[in-house]
Design a protein around this motif. Structure first.
Motif, mmCIF file in Angstrom:
data_model
loop_
_atom_site.group_PDB
_atom_site.id
_atom_site.type_symbol
_atom_site.label_atom_id
_atom_site.label_comp_id
_atom_site.label_asym_id
_atom_site.label_seq_id
_atom_site.Cartn_x
_atom_site.Cartn_y
_atom_site.Cartn_z
ATOM 1 N N LEU A 584 0.828 -1.214 0.000
ATOM 2 C CA LEU A 584 0.000 0.000 0.000
ATOM 3 C C LEU A 584 0.860 1.261 0.000
ATOM 4 O O LEU A 584 0.665 2.169 -0.812
ATOM 5 C CB LEU A 584 -0.927 0.008 1.215
ATOM 6 C CG LEU A 584 -2.102 -0.967 1.217
ATOM 7 C CD1 LEU A 584 -2.872 -0.858 2.526
ATOM 8 C CD2 LEU A 584 -3.032 -0.675 0.046
ATOM 9 N N THR A 587 2.955 1.769 -3.199
ATOM 10 C CA THR A 587 2.087 2.151 -4.322
ATOM 11 C C THR A 587 1.757 3.637 -4.236
ATOM 12 O O THR A 587 1.817 4.364 -5.243
ATOM 13 C CB THR A 587 0.793 1.325 -4.304
ATOM 14 O OG1 THR A 587 1.112 -0.055 -4.483
ATOM 15 C CG2 THR A 587 -0.146 1.763 -5.420
ATOM 16 N N LYS A 588 1.423 4.110 -3.029
ATOM 17 C CA LYS A 588 1.107 5.537 -2.857
ATOM 18 C C LYS A 588 2.301 6.413 -3.205
ATOM 19 O O LYS A 588 2.175 7.437 -3.894
ATOM 20 C CB LYS A 588 0.675 5.807 -1.420
ATOM 21 C CG LYS A 588 0.238 7.250 -1.178
ATOM 22 C CD LYS A 588 0.144 7.601 0.276
ATOM 23 C CE LYS A 588 1.532 7.821 0.857
ATOM 24 N NZ LYS A 588 1.484 8.479 2.187
ATOM 25 N N TYR A 591 2.799 6.381 -7.116
ATOM 26 C CA TYR A 591 1.834 7.182 -7.891
ATOM 27 C C TYR A 591 1.968 8.667 -7.563
ATOM 28 O O TYR A 591 1.739 9.526 -8.426
ATOM 29 C CB TYR A 591 0.404 6.663 -7.764
ATOM 30 C CG TYR A 591 -0.387 6.957 -6.526
ATOM 31 C CD1 TYR A 591 -0.694 8.257 -6.127
ATOM 32 C CD2 TYR A 591 -0.937 5.920 -5.775
ATOM 33 C CE1 TYR A 591 -1.479 8.509 -5.009
ATOM 34 C CE2 TYR A 591 -1.704 6.161 -4.654
ATOM 35 C CZ TYR A 591 -1.971 7.460 -4.272
ATOM 36 O OH TYR A 591 -2.752 7.708 -3.158
ATOM 37 N N THR A 620 -7.695 5.033 2.145
ATOM 38 C CA THR A 620 -7.162 3.930 1.336
ATOM 39 C C THR A 620 -5.853 3.365 1.878
ATOM 40 O O THR A 620 -5.435 2.277 1.445
ATOM 41 C CB THR A 620 -6.933 4.382 -0.124
ATOM 42 O OG1 THR A 620 -5.952 5.434 -0.140
ATOM 43 C CG2 THR A 620 -8.223 4.874 -0.740
ATOM 44 N N GLY A 653 1.221 1.624 -8.992
ATOM 45 C CA GLY A 653 1.432 3.066 -8.897
ATOM 46 C C GLY A 653 1.323 3.747 -10.245
ATOM 47 O O GLY A 653 0.744 4.846 -10.368
ATOM 48 N N VAL A 656 -2.408 3.873 -11.221
ATOM 49 C CA VAL A 656 -3.149 4.861 -10.433
ATOM 50 C C VAL A 656 -2.837 6.268 -10.930
ATOM 51 O O VAL A 656 -3.757 7.080 -11.171
ATOM 52 C CB VAL A 656 -2.796 4.738 -8.937
ATOM 53 C CG1 VAL A 656 -3.421 5.885 -8.145
ATOM 54 C CG2 VAL A 656 -3.283 3.417 -8.377
ATOM 55 N N LEU A 686 -8.854 9.064 -8.452
ATOM 56 C CA LEU A 686 -7.768 8.566 -7.626
ATOM 57 C C LEU A 686 -8.289 7.676 -6.509
ATOM 58 O O LEU A 686 -7.730 6.603 -6.242
ATOM 59 C CB LEU A 686 -6.980 9.738 -7.031
ATOM 60 C CG LEU A 686 -5.856 9.365 -6.045
ATOM 61 C CD1 LEU A 686 -4.789 8.534 -6.737
ATOM 62 C CD2 LEU A 686 -5.242 10.620 -5.435
ATOM 63 N N SER A 690 -7.356 3.720 -6.056
ATOM 64 C CA SER A 690 -6.633 3.431 -4.812
ATOM 65 C C SER A 690 -7.403 2.438 -3.953
ATOM 66 O O SER A 690 -6.803 1.585 -3.288
ATOM 67 C CB SER A 690 -6.396 4.724 -4.032
ATOM 68 O OG SER A 690 -5.558 5.603 -4.741
ATOM 69 N N VAL A 693 -6.661 -0.886 -5.269
ATOM 70 C CA VAL A 693 -5.358 -1.336 -4.794
ATOM 71 C C VAL A 693 -5.491 -1.926 -3.396
ATOM 72 O O VAL A 693 -4.920 -2.980 -3.086
ATOM 73 C CB VAL A 693 -4.343 -0.174 -4.795
ATOM 74 C CG1 VAL A 693 -3.045 -0.585 -4.099
ATOM 75 C CG2 VAL A 693 -4.055 0.268 -6.226
#
Length: 775
Positions: A584, A587-588, A591, A620, A653, A656, A686, A690, A693
């Motif tokens: 998580l 990925t944030k 992106y 998220t 990422g 997204v 977004l 997300s 994800v």
């Protein structure tokens, strides 16, 4: 040999008043202030703090809400660590081995920190020497100094010889006079180390630190580009600065290190409640990575105690009288002699001329009673030959423990001229839950190796009765090769090993390491110390020797082998969950960096305000990751943590950020919508991708994981539905056309994300273990 009467109470009090007491060294556990500082004053907290001030000045309190993460993260991390510290400090006291002293002519037990200079300390097999001293009396005293010198051979100690703290008694008994206490003792640091709550780096933390270094390197130029581009985007200075802050904040994985530490600490705390003392925090990781578990038979598969079943005479004489005399001559009887003592008659009044205490290396003990003869009591396959040995092996084949009593001309000549007297049969009881416990490890893919100093056939019979897989693959360790590679091959072939020496136990661990195995070793005796120290995870019983407890990374204070599955399961829960939340957070970060780079290169207004970032991050990542980090999980950790996370986080990422930028670009291309509506479209897009994800990361779904995803989605819909919340978060339904396009783009991105995840799992089949069902 008579033991001196020791110090008087008055002499002890005088030494305490003079400060000549073994005051405990400073605690290796961090103080509450140090714990608070460690959680508060971090690089990322400092960066977020600066951005919070900037957002507060230019955007107002609402845009600076993301700064509350510093308060929440620091408070949660500090509280959890303080709870673990308190639990471990308490357990360390419970698990501390007392010292036996003689004062005023009477024996007593005191805490090691209550010893004073010139105290007379009594010592026996398995006990660790807490302070430096000089031997006063010795009966076959052998001291193992391997923890200090690295040499595994025990050193014979005679009156007048020096003994050092940190060493332990391998055989015999005696006493010593304390010469150095407290910080002056040679190895006082080693004793403090035994109960230290460590936050040392682990392989997992090493992987996360590599992520953080890469992210830090990327953030600096990306942030500079974003600052430059926003100043040229045609917005006001206020909006440019607020947009820059909104772009930088989500790049920072502020919760990843926190949740990793919390997962470790909560794991330690949960184990502490089950009377499992974790002496080093990275041991939690070791629990999850274990794929070979080496078990001792006695005290692990079987109950600690034994019962004398029968004494079978195989020669002339009165074997029970001899056994009684041997018991009386043994000042520090081991469990075997204790079982014999409980069943034999009163000892005859024989004078003891010489005693040979039990040694794991030679596998026997003995005593010389002068005119009444000299006797040796030990392993049949060591002290017997011929028909007597065959009969002993026949009895041992049923799983009974068999020992032999022989008469010898003298102890000095050892077994030369030995004459068989009797076979002593001891009954061993399997632990109550041993089948369930071993079944757990079989299900988890952990290979079991039964290692014992007893007869191999007897150990194999016990292992088979306990349900050990492949228990018929038995070998006598005396037949094993010395070459490490050849030994590793034998360890892969056989399951049960008998007549194993302490040095061989350590060699087993080394050989298994050459095959890439992560090894856990259980033990409670002095002969287990070297192997416990060498293993990736040493597990000692609370009732075991002080030396074994001192070097083990985990101590089962309740002496219950059935606790071990919970210990291993806790480690796997922690690491499996950390991998989930890493998916998580990374990925944030990816992106966010992607969005910032594109916005920076095109000099368009950043598509979000800080309040949007706060909302999406909380729903998220922030809230769900906390639940995922502490949830049940049965995955087994394997090498490749970094590559697995990147295989998920990079494509996720990119998808997204790509979907969000496409929706934002199409919205801006629509001349009928305002910038606020364009940002609302980007925010909705977004959030949708997300949330997907999060859903992919939370699989396999259980009722609560599915519910968690639904609740987060419902919370976002609630924000859109409630006018006050919608205005507070500067959101709206936006332009209907733009919103419809954004939702369509999000749907396509979610399908692509599913395909990428599916192909990624197929390509990496076998590298990521399947998750066990959890409730």
């Amino acid at each position: 040999m008579s033991v001196p009467s020791g110090l008087t109470a008055t002499e002890v009090a005088e030494r305490v008043a003079d400060g000549r007491v073994n005051a405990a060294p400073p605690k290796q556990t961090a103080s509450p202030w140090q714990i608070l500082a460690r959680n508060l004053f971090t690089f990322f907290n400092g960066l977020i703090g600066v951005l919070t001030v900037v957002a507060l000045v230019f955007g107002g309190p609402k845009q600076a809400l993301f700064g509350l993460v510093i308060v929440f993260n620091s408070a949660i991390g500090t509280i959890q660590e303080l709870r673990a510290k308190a639990a471990l400090d308490k357990l360390a006291i419970v698990g501390q081995a007392p010292s036996r002293v003689r004062r005023d002519g009477a024996d007593a037990e005191v805490a090691p920190e209550e010893l004073v200079a010139d105290d007379l300390v009594l010592i026996g097999p398995g006990e660790q020497i807490p302070v430096d001293g000089r031997v006063a009396t010795a009966t076959g005293l052998e001291v193992d100094e391997s923890l200090l010198t690295g040499e595994s051979d025990p050193v014979v100690k005679n009156p007048g010889d020096e003994v050092l703290s940190g060493s332990f008694i391998a055989a015999g008994s005696g006493s010593f006079t304390v010469t150095r206490v407290g910080a002056d003792a040679y190895a006082s640091r080693l004793l403090a180390e035994a109960s230290r709550f460590s936050l040392a780096d682990s392989q997992l933390m090493g992987g996360i630190n590599r992520f953080l270094k890469i992210i830090t390197i990327l953030i600096v130029p990306t942030a500079a580009l974003l600052i430059f581009s926003q100043s040229r985007s045609g917005q006001s200075l206020r909006d440019s600065i607020v947009g820059t802050v909104a772009g930088i904040v989500p790049m920072i994985p502020e919760g990843l290190v926190l949740l990793t530490s919390i997962a470790f600490v909560v794991g330690v705390l949960r184990l502490a409640r089950r009377q499992c003392l974790v002496q080093e925090l990275p041991a939690i990781e070791g629990l999850a990575r274990v794929d070979v578990l080496c078990l001792d038979k006695t005290g692990t598969l079987t109950e600690p105690g034994m019962v004398l079943k029968e004494v079978i005479g195989i020669g002339d004489g009165d074997p029970e009288a001899v056994l009684a005399a041997l018991v009386k001559a043994d000042d520090t009887p081991n469990p075997t002699m204790q079982a014999v003592a409980a069943a034999v008659p009163a000892a005859p009044a024989w004078a003891v001329r010489e005693v040979a205490p039990f040694s794991s290396a030679r596998k026997w003990s003995g005593a010389d009673f002068g005119e009444h003869g000299a006797y040796i009591f030990g392993a049949p396959d060591v002290v017997l030959t011929g028909e007597s040995l065959a009969r002993a092996q026949e009895l041992g084949a049923d799983g009974e423990r068999v020992l032999a009593l022989v008469a010898v001309p003298s102890l000095a000549g050892g077994l030369e001229g030995a004459r068989p007297l009797a076979l002593v049969v001891l009954e061993q009881r399997l632990r109550q839950n041993v089948h369930e416990t071993l079944g757990f490890f079989a299900e988890q893919g952990v290979t079991l190796k039964i290692i014992s100093g007893d007869n191999a056939v007897s150990v194999g019979a016990v292992a088979a009765a306990a349900g050990v897989p492949d228990a018929h693959k038995v070998i006598d360790a005396r037949e094993l090769p010395d070459d490490v590679e050849a030994l590793a091959g034998a360890l892969e072939t056989y399951t049960v090993f008998g007549r194993v020496t302490p040095q061989q136990k350590r060699s087993f661990v080394t050989a298994l390491h050459t095959r890439g195995h992560t090894v856990a070793m259980t033990g409670d005796g002095v002969n287990d110390v070297l192997a416990l120290k060498e293993a990736d995870l040493g597990v000692a019983m609370g009732s075991g020797s002080a030396a074994a407890r001192g070097v083990a990374k985990v101590v089962l204070l309740n002496n219950d082998f059935s606790s071990l599955p919970r210990v291993v399961a806790e480690g796997r829960r922690v690491l499996g969950n950390i991998e989930r939340v890493s998916d998580l957070f990374l990925t944030k970060t990816i992106y966010s960096i992607g969005l910032a780079l594109v916005v920076g290169l095109t000099a368009i207004p950043y598509p979000f305000a800080p309040i949007h970032v706060t909302l999406i991050g909380a729903l998220t990542i922030g809230i769900p990751s906390f639940f995922l980090a502490l949830a049940p999980n049965g995955e087994r950790f394997r090498p490749g943590f970094v590559s697995r996370v990147l295989r998920f986080a990079i494509p996720a990422g990119v998808l997204v950020s790509g979907a969000t930028l496409l929706a934002y670009w199409l919205a801006r291309d629509n001349g009928e919508s305002s910038l606020r509506e364009d940002k609302a479209t980007a925010t909705i897009t977004l959030f949708c991708v997300s949330l997907a994800v999060l859903a992919f990361t939370a699989r396999p779904f259980t009722w609560w994981r599915g519910g968690l995803v639904l609740v987060m989605g419902g919370a976002f819909l609630l924000v859109l539905a409630v006018p006050f919340a919608r205005d507070f978060f500067e959101l709206g339904y936006g332009n209907a056309y733009n919103t419809s396009v954004g939702l369509g783009i999000a749907a396509v991105a979610i399908v692509l994300l599913g395909l990428v995840t599916w192909f990624g799992k197929r390509r990496a089949a076998g590298t990521r273990p399947p998750a066990a069902s959890a409730t």
